[in-house]
Write a protein that holds these residues in place. Sequence first.
Motif, short mmCIF file in Angstrom:
data_model
loop_
_atom_site.label_atom_id
_atom_site.label_comp_id
_atom_site.label_asym_id
_atom_site.label_seq_id
_atom_site.Cartn_x
_atom_site.Cartn_y
_atom_site.Cartn_z
N PRO A 105 19.90 58.41 -54.67
CA PRO A 105 20.41 59.44 -55.11
C PRO A 105 19.69 60.53 -54.15
O PRO A 105 18.47 60.66 -54.45
N GLN A 106 20.47 61.73 -53.90
CA GLN A 106 19.97 62.93 -53.31
C GLN A 106 20.77 63.52 -54.52
O GLN A 106 21.75 64.46 -53.43
N GLY A 107 20.84 64.34 -54.85
CA GLY A 107 21.36 66.08 -55.91
C GLY A 107 22.02 65.23 -57.11
O GLY A 107 21.97 63.79 -57.46
N ALA A 108 22.04 66.16 -58.35
CA ALA A 108 22.28 65.89 -59.20
C ALA A 108 24.03 64.71 -59.71
O ALA A 108 24.07 64.33 -59.76
N PHE A 109 24.85 65.64 -58.33
CA PHE A 109 26.21 65.07 -58.06
C PHE A 109 26.41 63.09 -57.91
O PHE A 109 26.54 62.21 -58.30
N ALA A 110 24.91 63.36 -56.37
CA ALA A 110 25.50 61.76 -55.97
C ALA A 110 24.66 60.85 -57.43
O ALA A 110 24.69 59.60 -57.55
N GLU A 111 23.06 62.00 -58.35
CA GLU A 111 22.37 60.49 -58.96
C GLU A 111 24.12 60.18 -60.26
O GLU A 111 23.80 59.27 -60.36
N ALA A 118 25.39 57.52 -58.55
CA ALA A 118 24.72 56.22 -58.60
C ALA A 118 24.87 55.60 -60.12
O ALA A 118 24.49 54.38 -60.02
N GLN A 119 24.75 55.97 -61.03
CA GLN A 119 23.80 55.82 -62.34
C GLN A 119 24.66 54.59 -62.73
O GLN A 119 24.55 54.01 -63.58
N TYR A 120 26.29 54.28 -62.57
CA TYR A 120 26.82 53.64 -62.94
C TYR A 120 27.16 52.84 -61.76
O TYR A 120 28.36 51.42 -61.84
N LEU A 121 26.66 52.18 -60.49
CA LEU A 121 27.48 51.22 -60.35
C LEU A 121 26.64 50.41 -60.03
O LEU A 121 27.26 48.79 -59.18
N ARG A 122 25.42 50.03 -61.09
CA ARG A 122 25.09 48.75 -61.70
C ARG A 122 25.55 48.97 -63.45
O ARG A 122 24.49 49.45 -64.05
N PRO A 123 26.09 48.39 -63.73
CA PRO A 123 27.12 48.52 -65.39
C PRO A 123 26.30 48.10 -65.65
O PRO A 123 25.40 46.77 -65.78
N PRO A 125 32.62 56.29 -61.16
CA PRO A 125 32.08 55.42 -60.55
C PRO A 125 31.77 54.40 -61.85
O PRO A 125 31.73 53.18 -61.70
N GLN A 126 31.65 55.24 -62.58
CA GLN A 126 31.28 54.50 -64.55
C GLN A 126 32.65 53.41 -64.56
O GLN A 126 31.72 52.33 -65.04
N VAL A 127 33.31 53.67 -64.58
CA VAL A 127 34.29 52.98 -64.95
C VAL A 127 34.82 51.50 -63.89
O VAL A 127 34.66 50.16 -64.19
N GLN A 128 34.62 51.76 -62.47
CA GLN A 128 34.72 51.21 -61.79
C GLN A 128 33.68 50.33 -60.58
O GLN A 128 33.64 49.03 -61.17
N GLY A 129 32.20 50.77 -61.76
CA GLY A 129 31.46 49.69 -62.19
C GLY A 129 31.57 48.54 -63.18
O GLY A 129 31.46 47.71 -62.54
N VAL A 130 32.09 48.93 -64.04
CA VAL A 130 32.37 48.27 -65.03
C VAL A 130 33.41 47.17 -64.32
O VAL A 130 33.01 46.12 -65.24
N LEU A 131 34.60 47.49 -64.18
CA LEU A 131 35.65 46.94 -63.68
C LEU A 131 35.01 45.93 -62.96
O LEU A 131 36.13 44.67 -62.53
N THR A 179 36.78 62.89 -48.64
CA THR A 179 37.69 62.34 -49.45
C THR A 179 37.03 62.26 -51.32
O THR A 179 36.16 62.83 -51.22
N GLU A 180 38.11 61.58 -52.12
CA GLU A 180 37.69 61.85 -53.20
C GLU A 180 36.19 61.09 -53.85
O GLU A 180 36.82 59.45 -53.39
N ALA A 181 35.31 61.54 -54.30
CA ALA A 181 34.27 60.97 -54.63
C ALA A 181 33.58 59.55 -55.15
O ALA A 181 33.30 58.34 -54.93
N GLY A 182 35.05 58.96 -56.10
CA GLY A 182 35.47 57.89 -56.43
C GLY A 182 35.41 56.80 -55.99
O GLY A 182 35.08 55.85 -56.16
N MET A 183 35.54 56.36 -54.52
CA MET A 183 36.15 55.46 -53.79
C MET A 183 33.88 55.16 -53.03
O MET A 183 34.27 54.39 -52.66
N ILE A 184 33.37 55.36 -53.55
CA ILE A 184 32.21 55.08 -53.17
C ILE A 184 31.40 54.24 -53.81
O ILE A 184 30.78 53.78 -53.13
N THR A 185 32.10 53.33 -55.17
CA THR A 185 31.59 52.04 -55.75
C THR A 185 31.99 51.02 -54.29
O THR A 185 31.83 50.51 -54.05
#
Length: 588
Positions: A111-117, A120-125, A152-158, A431-437
């Motif tokens: 990740p580059q930048g706090a928002f990207a961090e 990325a934080q939850y993509l490996r739950p 992404p936290q929720v999507q990663g776990v799901l 679009t909405e950032a949630g689809m990054i998962t």
Amino acid sequence: MGCSAQAWVHASIDAANGTVRFAAASDSDITSGLAAVLVAALSGLTPAEVLDADASWLRALGLGGAAGAVAASRVNGFANMLEAMKRRARMLTAEVPRFPSLLISKDSLEPQGAFAEAQAQYLRPDVATVDRLAATLREKQIGVVAHFYMDPQVQGVLSAAAEQWPHIHISDSLVMADAAVKMAEAGCRAVGVLGVDFMSENVRAILDEAGHTDVQVYRMSSSPIGCSLAEAAESAAYDRFLSEAAATPNSLHVVYINTSLLTKATADALVPTITCTSSNVVQTILQAFAQVPELTVWYGPDTYMGRNLAQLFTMLASADDADIKALHPAHDRATIRALLPRLRYFDAGTCIVHHIFGGETCELVRARYGDAYLTAHFEVPGEMFTLAMEAKARGMGCVGSTSNILDFIAGKLEGALAAPYGDRLQFVLGTEAGMITSIVRKVQAMLAAAGRDDVEVEVVFPVAPQSISTPRQAVAPGAAPLSLPGGLSIVPGPAGGEGCSLEGGCAACPYMRMNTLDALLGVCGRVGAPGGEAALAAFKPRAYAERVGGKTVAAAGCVPILHMRHFSQKKVLGDVLVDDIRGRHASA
């Protein structure tokens, strides 16, 4: 480049006179020749003159078309190389802010930048959390349906839990209720809905209609989980819009899928209505005019999508007939021009997330990412829509639904994997950032299947440039925090340009963010527990008691959806809908 060739561009400033000097090369002889034309044309110009260069002069060279010397993909590559040169000229003269981004490789995320961090934080739950959730869902026979826009936290776990428990489904809103019915048929005793309220209400209504009244449905908050777009369709202004449509002969109301069943039911009672998605709305409207030439279309409630449709059809009115027929064989310039005055759209409904993709945000996208792949949801403001349409014309853009965007990224990656050399593909996510998962899982699966470590995908997250934020503090252990006069401590915000503002700092829906992981675990923990049902009363969605035209809301609200499904399968409007359009006003 827009073709299979690789090209490299370098720009420098001549200190003596302030002009730009370009150099370019390619692994293709033809592309090298095209690059040489651009180098000769642009070298020696000032940066401002380079930025003013219009791609229209490329067409005057007569390289493309039926009698052209090179393939259309090469001409697209020519235009894309011009964009790359303009971006490099711009970067020589100004410090253009960089949006946060996530670099995806086969085995890692950078990740580059706090928002990207944060993304990325939850993509490996956490494995323990995944195991706990999966065990609870299995023990209590709970299914979960979630929208693509989850955090992404929720999507990663799901996504990880779905490998242990099959009754977890992440999608757009269209099929969430269908998935819930399948879960009930498989024996699930409850369904948790991670989305906004109209989605959980739809799930409840469709389950009831399918005979699963005993299956409980739960939202993730005891407070309302709103949706600015769905609420716009329940306003007095929308009632007036529909009343005008009902008073107009041969009218068809095309309603966006992201509205409640009650909206669809009450609308269809007033005027013939068909549901649409962002991926099929253009074909729906074109086919409707082809079957009913005297038609008037009333689109709503998304104003941005309505404006974009009007802009698209206005552009088509000046396009070649061959290009129009490639989009829809029944149309040409004459038919497009004829339908324009009878395409109406609601002018007071917006998605608060897609609202940020306008104004200054688009200026920064053009300035820094003009040669990247640009993706845009059909709901974005006109500025972003125009950028993405320009990129699409060069083979570098996609305008459509979340599924369209995911397919576009996968398609470009597939092309890169077919090449024998490494590459880094850059996509601006409009679009909405949630689809990054979903993007990360798709990209890494493709890279792993190909065994490629030399191909990467960078996803760029546009954020509002006027966001209120501060650079993150680097305070040494034991040091006093920064403070304002009077002793008020400053709490550091996220990295510059990535915070929150009245305009919205990033493409993240605040309502969707109410569906937290803690909320999901809390709801699941109460299901079946002593006193749990009483504690969950406020978490149940609104149940529709109304009847519309003698039908339940679920039955009446599904009529426009069934019209859409008929169109999706047959590629024509059904006879029932066409007869309703032509006969409704006459029988009123």
